[in-house]
Each structure stands twice: as structure tokens, then as C-alpha cells.
Design a protein around this motif. Structure first.
Motif, mmCIF file in Angstrom:
data_model
loop_
_atom_site.group_PDB
_atom_site.id
_atom_site.type_symbol
_atom_site.label_atom_id
_atom_site.label_comp_id
_atom_site.label_asym_id
_atom_site.label_seq_id
_atom_site.Cartn_x
_atom_site.Cartn_y
_atom_site.Cartn_z
ATOM 1 N N SER A 324 0.821 -1.210 0.000
ATOM 2 C CA SER A 324 0.000 0.000 0.000
ATOM 3 C C SER A 324 0.856 1.260 0.000
ATOM 4 C CB SER A 324 -0.929 0.003 1.221
ATOM 5 O OG SER A 324 -0.190 0.103 2.428
ATOM 6 N N LYS A 325 2.064 1.168 0.539
ATOM 7 C CA LYS A 325 2.961 2.325 0.551
ATOM 8 C C LYS A 325 3.595 2.555 -0.820
ATOM 9 C CE LYS A 325 4.306 1.453 5.371
ATOM 10 N NZ LYS A 325 5.460 1.125 6.258
ATOM 11 N N ASN A 326 3.998 1.450 -1.439
ATOM 12 C CA ASN A 326 4.670 1.559 -2.745
ATOM 13 C C ASN A 326 4.333 0.311 -3.551
ATOM 14 O OD1 ASN A 326 6.362 1.819 -4.945
ATOM 15 N ND2 ASN A 326 8.117 2.529 -3.737
ATOM 16 N N GLU A 327 3.342 0.431 -4.402
ATOM 17 C CA GLU A 327 2.867 -0.736 -5.154
ATOM 18 C C GLU A 327 3.900 -1.229 -6.152
ATOM 19 O OE1 GLU A 327 -1.075 -2.104 -7.719
ATOM 20 O OE2 GLU A 327 -0.876 -0.048 -6.983
ATOM 21 N N ASP A 328 4.687 -0.326 -6.731
ATOM 22 C CA ASP A 328 5.658 -0.722 -7.756
ATOM 23 C C ASP A 328 6.874 -1.433 -7.161
ATOM 24 O OD1 ASP A 328 4.051 0.411 -9.723
ATOM 25 O OD2 ASP A 328 4.984 2.389 -9.482
ATOM 26 N N MET A 329 7.368 -0.917 -6.044
ATOM 27 C CA MET A 329 8.563 -1.509 -5.421
ATOM 28 C C MET A 329 8.357 -1.618 -3.905
ATOM 29 S SD MET A 329 11.675 0.362 -7.467
ATOM 30 C CE MET A 329 12.878 -0.671 -6.616
ATOM 31 N N PRO A 330 7.491 -2.535 -3.480
ATOM 32 C CA PRO A 330 7.245 -2.681 -2.038
ATOM 33 C C PRO A 330 8.461 -3.270 -1.318
ATOM 34 C CG PRO A 330 6.138 -4.430 -3.246
ATOM 35 C CD PRO A 330 6.683 -3.487 -4.281
ATOM 36 N N GLU A 331 8.653 -2.848 -0.097
ATOM 37 C CA GLU A 331 9.739 -3.376 0.720
ATOM 38 C C GLU A 331 9.355 -4.740 1.292
ATOM 39 O OE1 GLU A 331 10.945 -0.674 3.688
ATOM 40 O OE2 GLU A 331 11.279 1.004 2.316
ATOM 41 N N LYS A 332 10.322 -5.408 1.911
ATOM 42 C CA LYS A 332 10.068 -6.711 2.503
ATOM 43 C C LYS A 332 9.172 -6.570 3.732
ATOM 44 C CE LYS A 332 14.360 -9.000 1.054
ATOM 45 N NZ LYS A 332 15.568 -9.713 1.517
ATOM 46 N N CYS A 333 8.417 -7.624 3.991
ATOM 47 C CA CYS A 333 7.525 -7.650 5.143
ATOM 48 C C CYS A 333 8.335 -7.554 6.437
ATOM 49 C CB CYS A 333 6.696 -8.939 5.144
ATOM 50 S SG CYS A 333 5.602 -9.114 6.566
ATOM 51 N N LYS A 334 7.888 -6.717 7.344
ATOM 52 C CA LYS A 334 8.573 -6.544 8.630
ATOM 53 C C LYS A 334 8.094 -7.537 9.683
ATOM 54 C CE LYS A 334 9.669 -1.658 7.982
ATOM 55 N NZ LYS A 334 9.336 -1.638 6.547
ATOM 56 N N GLY A 335 7.145 -8.393 9.304
ATOM 57 C CA GLY A 335 6.710 -9.458 10.213
ATOM 58 C C GLY A 335 5.433 -9.134 10.970
ATOM 59 N N HIS A 336 4.672 -10.170 11.278
ATOM 60 C CA HIS A 336 3.420 -10.049 12.029
ATOM 61 C C HIS A 336 3.423 -11.077 13.151
ATOM 62 C CE1 HIS A 336 2.072 -7.725 8.552
ATOM 63 N NE2 HIS A 336 2.518 -8.724 7.807
ATOM 64 N N VAL A 337 3.063 -10.639 14.344
ATOM 65 C CA VAL A 337 3.069 -11.529 15.507
ATOM 66 C C VAL A 337 1.945 -12.555 15.397
ATOM 67 C CG1 VAL A 337 2.849 -11.641 18.019
ATOM 68 C CG2 VAL A 337 4.044 -9.721 16.959
ATOM 69 N N VAL A 338 2.247 -13.807 15.710
ATOM 70 C CA VAL A 338 1.249 -14.871 15.722
ATOM 71 C C VAL A 338 0.437 -14.757 17.018
ATOM 72 C CG1 VAL A 338 0.847 -17.351 15.697
ATOM 73 C CG2 VAL A 338 2.729 -16.385 14.366
ATOM 74 N N ARG A 339 -0.859 -14.624 16.880
ATOM 75 C CA ARG A 339 -1.715 -14.427 18.050
ATOM 76 C C ARG A 339 -2.645 -15.610 18.263
ATOM 77 N NH1 ARG A 339 -3.340 -8.562 15.826
ATOM 78 N NH2 ARG A 339 -1.456 -7.436 16.383
ATOM 79 N N ARG A 340 -2.986 -15.843 19.520
ATOM 80 C CA ARG A 340 -3.969 -16.865 19.852
ATOM 81 C C ARG A 340 -5.364 -16.265 19.757
ATOM 82 N NH1 ARG A 340 -2.923 -19.946 25.317
ATOM 83 N NH2 ARG A 340 -4.686 -21.147 24.453
ATOM 84 N N PHE A 341 -6.264 -17.020 19.154
ATOM 85 C CA PHE A 341 -7.639 -16.568 18.953
ATOM 86 C C PHE A 341 -8.567 -17.164 20.006
ATOM 87 C CE2 PHE A 341 -6.173 -15.042 15.005
ATOM 88 C CZ PHE A 341 -7.176 -14.296 14.390
ATOM 89 N N ILE A 342 -9.688 -16.496 20.189
ATOM 90 C CA ILE A 342 -10.825 -17.060 20.910
ATOM 91 C C ILE A 342 -11.917 -17.321 19.887
ATOM 92 C CG2 ILE A 342 -12.642 -16.644 22.615
ATOM 93 C CD1 ILE A 342 -10.738 -14.839 24.118
ATOM 94 N N LYS A 343 -12.486 -18.506 19.909
ATOM 95 C CA LYS A 343 -13.602 -18.845 19.009
ATOM 96 C C LYS A 343 -14.875 -18.955 19.849
ATOM 97 C CE LYS A 343 -15.971 -20.361 15.442
ATOM 98 N NZ LYS A 343 -17.274 -20.360 16.163
ATOM 99 N N GLU A 344 -15.799 -18.029 19.615
ATOM 100 C CA GLU A 344 -17.068 -18.068 20.338
ATOM 101 C C GLU A 344 -18.124 -18.833 19.542
ATOM 102 O OE1 GLU A 344 -18.534 -14.316 21.612
ATOM 103 O OE2 GLU A 344 -16.912 -13.989 23.060
ATOM 104 N N CYS A 345 -19.077 -19.417 20.264
ATOM 105 C CA CYS A 345 -20.227 -20.041 19.608
ATOM 106 C C CYS A 345 -21.036 -18.956 18.894
ATOM 107 C CB CYS A 345 -21.108 -20.753 20.639
ATOM 108 S SG CYS A 345 -20.273 -22.084 21.551
ATOM 109 N N TRP A 346 -21.779 -19.368 17.855
ATOM 110 C CA TRP A 346 -22.552 -18.370 17.099
ATOM 111 C C TRP A 346 -23.909 -18.935 16.717
ATOM 112 C CZ3 TRP A 346 -22.882 -16.731 11.519
ATOM 113 C CH2 TRP A 346 -23.361 -15.413 11.411
ATOM 114 N N ARG A 347 -24.568 -18.320 15.741
ATOM 115 C CA ARG A 347 -25.962 -18.649 15.429
ATOM 116 C C ARG A 347 -26.165 -20.062 14.920
ATOM 117 N NH1 ARG A 347 -27.168 -13.023 12.171
ATOM 118 N NH2 ARG A 347 -26.753 -11.613 13.921
#
Length: 532
Positions: A324-347
Motif C-alpha cells: 500500500s505504501k509503494n505498489e511498484d517496489m514494495p519493501e520486505k515484510c517486517k513481520g506479524h506476531v502470531v496471536r492466539r484466537f478465541i472462538k465463540e459459539c454463534w448462530r
């Protein structure tokens, strides 16, 4: 039953928040307790409404009595209340006054008996936020609709000596009635020596009883006792809404049977074995029967926030943020932390809405208030009640946008227009090598949001933590970001959470602010120290 020491202390604490000393409120409290036949519940009802109404009424009557002493022949009212209380029978009743003098309290008709008296049992059940609130008449005004004073309004006044009675200023009105529904309350103001400050030097308190437009189960009030004369401009929404291009497909058909519990009944937490929805959290539910987060799950999430560099990261082959910053020459990914999810019941699940595995989706249930912070941080959020550790407070609600849309919006807006920090929903970006722009989502609460948009940042030791929660969709491109307390939070304590800001990141679409969180572990202060 006699009140406990804690209950009595809470009554004195609430009085001090009004600027009423313990010596002043003690005889009023003792008199009400005796009048209510030692039923403390009537005194505590609606945040001590009857107690404060009686105190301010006595202050008004005292002032009128002094005037009558100066003008003989005018003494009329003061003996009425004592005589009425002597005539009451088995249950204590407050007299309903019909005079238009300042300070007289009028009650809704449904709490008034045929003989013109008010039953406290009925009065205490009146909702603070309904249209049948108690009304207090300003001086020289005949209409009870001119100003509304609730117990929460009263309790939000800043402490300080009470010089005479509190004054109520009517909200500004146009041809269509009150503007913004915000009542402004003027209270006596003193300097450091206790001397009265002239009326011209006072700034009115800005108060709004509910900023949610009645969309939440619990009203959320707003108060500014500094008097900045401007309310925040945004549209309150209780659930996330799609801005334009975000890809979000919510349907029952997308949820497979293995991703829900269609055969469950009632409360899943009471079953002998955890249902399929608990698979997301290792086969165990993370909520207690009281609706709190379990200690081990909460501790794990807090460790991730406090030491993100030590947590596992995933890296996009083609990162949407960099693209999104530079579509033509994007930089390398700086990383994303792996998070634990909560799964709630639904309809699609067989359990009911009161199932213990449905916490976030039931919405806000605690009493919150937006207020103007004295530390210069702008608007903030505080709780009006004690919150136990692991309590759900609210979720971060805003417009669901693609990162490209957010980047373009930020480039078009000026710094003065940016009052919120957007949230990137990047918990599962590393599961796909290339993520389409319409699947790389974020939340922006600048124009449309809920109370969470006012929660301030605090480095490291914040009393809230954000946790991803899956509800109505099986994928992780979209999820709810829910806030839970990291410890016990006292009433009137400000709520805060760690935005996860890297103050050295000069490429972030939103410039990092000058942090004034006050934490001894403030990353911005430590960064400045290293730079020296």
C-alpha cells in the motif's frame, strides 16, 4: 441488615467526588437510614440518588430559610417536610412538592401514589437513562424539561468545597429543541484558599447522558469538567461496518459443522466435554462461568504484548502494508506476531445466547464514561464500577477498510483530523503467500466508531489487553478485537491499552504521537534516553 464498613465507605467516597465532606453527609445518611427502616439498598439505589437529592434539597431549603429570616412573614415551607415524615406509616415516603422553587425534585407519575407521596421502592427502580428521570428545576424556570440531572451527572463533579448550591445551566437550544442533548452543569468554584471565584470565571461542565444513541445495552455518558466547549465529532456505531472494498462474506453456509456445535444445548460451559468451538483454544474454553478470561490464557496474551520481539512472527511474501505504501517496489515484510484466537459459539451452534462461550458478541455490559483527561491526553475512557481481572470491557469498532483505503485516507487527512489510531487485522496474514488487497483488512474509528476510539495508549503496563475473537466468520482475515482487563480495575480509573506503537517507525502511515502515558516503562521516554 446493617451496612458493612465497605458500603459506608463507598457512600462517603461517592460524596467526596461531589465535594461533600464526610461531616456534611453523615447526618443525612444517618437520617435516611433510619427513615428507610434500616434498609441500606434504598440508599445505594441508582448511585445514591436519594441521598444526594436529599442533601442538595436540604442545602436549598437552608438557603431559603436564611432568606425568610431576613424577610419575616415569608417562612412557609420548612416545617412541611418534618410534619410529613412524622405522618408516614410503615414505609418511608418522600413528599412530592409542587412548588416551582429551585431545588424541588419532581418524580415520574408512575412512582407517585394517590396521596401525592413518592414510594422509594418505585423511585429507586427508575432507570437513570430512561425518559422518566428525576427532574430538578433551575431557579426561575417553570418547565422541568429544561435540565436533567442524573446520579451519574452528580457523581462526576470534581471534588472541592461546596459554596452554596450547585447551579444548572440549560442546554443551548435551537428551533428543534436541545442541541446534542448535552446538559451543562455549573458548580460553585473555589481557589486554593477555598474562596469563591466569580461567576464570570467559571466554565460549565459539559455532560451528555448517552453518546451511543441508545444502541448499547448500557448507556455511556460523556463529561468534561474543564469546559473545552466542543464535543467530539463522530458517528457512534455498535458493530463494525464495511467502508467500500473490504471483502467480508458472512453467512451460515460458510461455517462447516466442524467449526461450530450444532448439537449443543443451553450452556456449552456446563457440558461434560468442551464443544467443537473450543478447538481453536486447544480444546479448552477460555471463559470462566462468570464470563472472565482464564488466568493462563490472559497471561499468555499479556506476555505477547509486553515482549513482542520474543514471540513467533510470520512474514508475508508480498506484504499488503508495504504494497500500500509503494505498489511498484514494495519493501520486505517486517513481520506479524502470531496471536492466539478465541472462538465463540454463534448462530449455527445449538446453544442459546446466554451460553458461557458467548461473551464478546453480547456487547458492553459494564458502566463506562468518556471524560476529558486532566493530563492533556484529550478524551479518555474510565469505568464507573469495579472491574475484575479478565473482564470483557468492549471491542474496537470502526469502519472495515483495506489497507490501501486506509493509506489513501491518511494521505488526504491533516494531522488535526486524526484523533484515533487504526487497528490492523493482521493476525493471519502469514498463512497465505500473497494476500489480496480486499482481504488485507483494518479498522478505522475516525469517522464511525464506538467508545473504544477514546481509549488512550499506555506502554507496557496498560490495564486492558486486546485479543482476537472469531464469531461469525471461519477465516482470520476478519475478526473482532476485544478488550479485557489485565488486572482488577477500580471505579473511576482510566482505561488504557498498548497500541503496539514503534516510535522509531518513520514509515508508518500515521506519525507516532508524543507519548504522555505516564508509565515508568514508556517506550518513547526510553527511546529519547537512548538517543541522548
Amino acid at each position: 441488615m446493617a451496612p458493612s464498613k465497605t458500603q459506608i465507605a463507598n457512600a462517603f467516597k461517592a460524596s467526596k467526588a461531589l465535594g461533600i465532606s464526610t461531616e456534611e453527609i453523615r447526618p443525612v445518611l444517618r437520617d435516611l437510614y433510619k427513615s428507610f427502616h434500616k434498609n441500606w439498598e434504598h440508599i445505594e439505589a441508582d448511585n445514591y440518588r436519594v441521598l444526594f437529592d436529599r442533601y442538595f434539597e436540604m442545602q436549598e431549603n437552608k438557603g431559603e430559610a436564611e432568606k425568610r429570616d431576613e424577610r419575616p412573614g415569608k417562612a412557609v415551607h420548612l416545617a412541611e417536610e418534618d410534619q410529613v415524615s412524622k405522618r408516614t406509616g410503615s414505609s418511608f415516603e418522600l413528599p412530592l412538592k409542587h412548588s416551582t422553587h429551585s431545588g424541588n425534585v419532581q418524580f415520574p407519575r408512575h412512582v407517585v401514589s394517590g396521596n401525592g407521596r413518592v414510594h422509594p421502592e418505585r423511585a429507586s427502580a427508575v432507570s437513570l437513562t430512561s425518559h422518566t428521570n428525576y427532574f430538578m428545576k433551575p431557579k426561575n424556570e417553570g418547565s422541568t424539561n429544561d435540565a436533567i440531572v442524573s446520579a451519574e451527572q452528580t457523581s462526576m463533579r470534581r471534588p472541592g468545597p461546596m459554596n452554596g448550591s450547585a447551579r444548572i445551566q440549560r442546554p443551548k437550544t435551537d428551533s428543534n429543541g436541545p442541541m446534542n442533548g448535552a446538559a451543562r452543569i455549573q458548580r460553585p468554584k473555589t481557589d486554593s484558599n477555598g474562596a469563591s471565584i466569580s461567576r464570570e470565571d467559571k466554565k460549565p461542565i459539559i455532560y451528555k447522558s448517552d453518546i451511543t444513541k441508545s444502541t448499547e445495552k448500557v448507556p455511556i455518558s460523556l463529561v468534561d469538567d474543564v469546559g473545552i466547549e466542543s464535543l467530539p465529532k463522530f458517528n457512534y456505531i455498535p458493530q463494525n461496518i464495511i467502508y467500500q472494498n473490504a471483502n467480508l462474506n458472512i453467512s451460515l453456509s460458510r461455517i462447516a459443522d466442524e467449526d461450530c456445535c450444532p448439537d449443543c444445548f443451553g450452556d456449552c460451559l456446563s457440558a461434560a466435554f468442551p464443544c467443537a468451538c473450543a478447538r481453536e483454544t486447544g480444546g479448552e474454553f477460555v471463559y470462566t462461568p462468570e464470563g472472565l478470561l482464564k488466568e493462563d490464557f490472559l497471561s499468555n496474551r499479556m506476555a505477547l504484548v509486553r515482549e513482542p520481539d520474543k514471540q513467533p512472527h510470520v512474514y508475508c511474501q508480498d506484504c499488503p502494508i508495504e504494497r500500500s505504501k509503494n505498489e511498484d517496489m514494495p519493501e520486505k515484510c517486517k513481520g506479524h506476531v502470531v496471536r492466539r484466537f478465541i472462538k465463540e459459539c454463534w448462530r449455527k451452534c445449538g446453544c442459546d445466547m446466554q451460553c458461557g462461550n458467548r461473551v464478546v458478541q453480547r456487547g458492553i455490559s459494564c458502566k463506562l464514561q468518556v471524560f476529558w483527561t486532566p493530563q492533556g491526553k484529550g478524551w479518555g475512557v474510565r469505568t464507573l464500577e469495579v472491574l475484575e481481572k479478565g473482564s470483557f470491557v468492549c471491542e474496537y469498532v470502526g469502519e472495515i477498510m483495506t489497507n490501501t483505503e486506509l493509506y489513501e485516507r491518511n494521505m488526504e487527512s491533516t494531522g488535526s483530523e486524526r484523533h484515533t489510531y487504526p487497528v490492523t487485522l493482521d493476525a493471519d496474514w502469514g498463512s497465505e503467500q500473497i494476500l489480496r488487497d480486499e482481504d488485507a483488512l483494518c479498522l478505522d474509528a475516525t469517522l464511525h466508531g464506538n467508545v473504544a476510539r477514546f481509549i488512550n495508549h499506555r506502554c507496557f503496563d496498560a490495564n486492558l489487553v486486546d485479543i482476537p475473537v472469531q464469531v461469525e466468520t471461519p477465516d482470520r482475515h476478519y475478526y473482532h478485537l476485544a478488550f479485557f482487563t489485565t488486572r482488577k480495575v477500580n471505579a473511576f480509573e482510566e482505561l488504557n491499552w498498548d497500541y503496539g506503537i514503534d516510535f522509531d517507525d518513520e514509515d508508518h502511515p500515521i506519525e507516532a504521537f508524543q507519548c504522555s502515558c505516564g508509565s515508568p516503562f514508556c517506550r518513547n521516554i526510553n527511546r529519547k534516553g537512548k538517543q541522548r
